[in-house]
Design a protein around this motif. Structure first.
Motif: not given
Length: 319
Positions: A62-68, A80-86, A127-129
């Motif tokens: 969920c947090m990864m998708c929010a950043w995406r 999604l593949a690139d986001i998962t790597v990063i 995303a951290t904020v």
């Protein structure tokens, strides 16, 4: 001076050393607590451990998708593949003291995928904020449903949900974002739309619910009450504990701070020995989830590199 620092950080040797260091620290966090972890697991039915681990992966996803979503709102490509790597590899930076290494790692990994460093770093910082604000909002909201004795002493905390919610409104959030970047003498990112910010907020809130449910599932196995009150309490405690860890920047991944909040907040709900097992087991599950996403990121990155080598035309030979 800043350019020299950035050039140093972009060195392949520095990046390789960084990845080895954070992997070593993450592994050390698991290995040094392995005996205590196995002792705690013995007390729990395997189904609860598996369920808690699944919820931990849901939280990270969920947090990864929010950043995406925030990255897309800033105009960057978001496969999604690139986001998962990063995200998967970059989040290992949490295990280094300082609170900025995951942001720098995201910037460098994103640059390898034609995402401007400034955009990746801005999205990760945003995303951290957002994680911090939504965690505090969830934690404050749960005080409304807290037991009467806790509400009597700490009920005033619930009022803080109003300013935290206002901060998530796009005009306010974008203004705060511009202000923060100008104070840091950086060019502010483009404003985030209502739709993107709303979706990212919902994903962050879903992540904190999953985080709290993970705490609840483990707590049930250790003796916490199986009722709605306990569910609400653990969701709030989980969110506030992580918020405290995020605020205490020197602690890698909030180590020690998060556990202290859980210990204080749930004293009385569990026996002292069970409380130690609770925060220890939940911490190890988060380490496993981070390592799992990092392994997935490394696997995807390796496959992408092999695919590019196969599809790139061969260099012409000189006769």
């Amino acid at each position: 001076m800043l350019n020299r620092v950035l050039a140093f950080l972009r060195s392949p040797w520095v990046r390789a050393a960084f990845l080895l260091l954070v992997l070593g620290l993450a592994g050390w966090a698991l290995a040094t607590r392995w005996e205590q972890f196995t002792a705690a697991v013995v007390q729990l039915p395997p189904s609860l451990v598996v369920g808690a681990l699944v919820l931990t992966f849901v939280y990270v996803f969920c947090m990864m998708c929010a950043w995406r979503v925030l990255l897309a709102g800033m105009g960057a490509p978001t496969r999604l593949a690139d986001i998962t790597v990063i995200y998967g590899i970059g989040q290992l930076g949490k295990y280094l003291p300082g609170g900025v290494w995951n942001i720098l790692a995201a910037a460098e990994l994103g640059a390898d995928r034609q995402i401007p460093r400034r955009t990746s770093a801005a999205a990760m910082a945003t995303a951290t904020v957002m994680s911090l604000v939504t965690a505090l909002a969830v934690g404050c909201l749960t005080f409304i449903f807290a037991p009467s004795e806790l509400l009597q002493d700490w009920g005033w905390v619930a009022w803080f949900i109003i300013p935290f919610s206002i901060c998530l409104l796009p005009p306010v959030f974008n203004w705060l974002l511009r202000l923060a970047f100008r104070l840091a003498r950086m060019e502010p990112p483009q404003p985030i739309s209502w739709g993107k910010l709303g979706l990212a907020t919902l994903l962050s809130l879903a992540g904190w619910v999953a985080c709290g449910l993970q705490l609840f599932v483990v707590g049930v196995g250790l003796g916490i009450g199986l009722d709605l009150q306990s569910v609400i309490t653990t969701i709030g405690v989980g969110a506030l504990a992580w918020a405290a860890g995020l605020l205490f920047i020197p602690a890698p991944a909030g180590a020690g701070i998060r556990e202290g909040v859980i210990e204080i907040a749930l004293t009385g709900a569990l026996a002292p020995g069970a409380l130690g097992a609770l925060w220890l087991l939940t911490r190890v599950l988060f380490v496993l989830a981070d390592l799992g996403f990092a392994a997935l990121g490394f696997g995807i990155d390796r496959w992408q590199r092999r695919h590019r080598r196969r599809t790139e035309p061969a260099a012409p030979t000189i006769s």
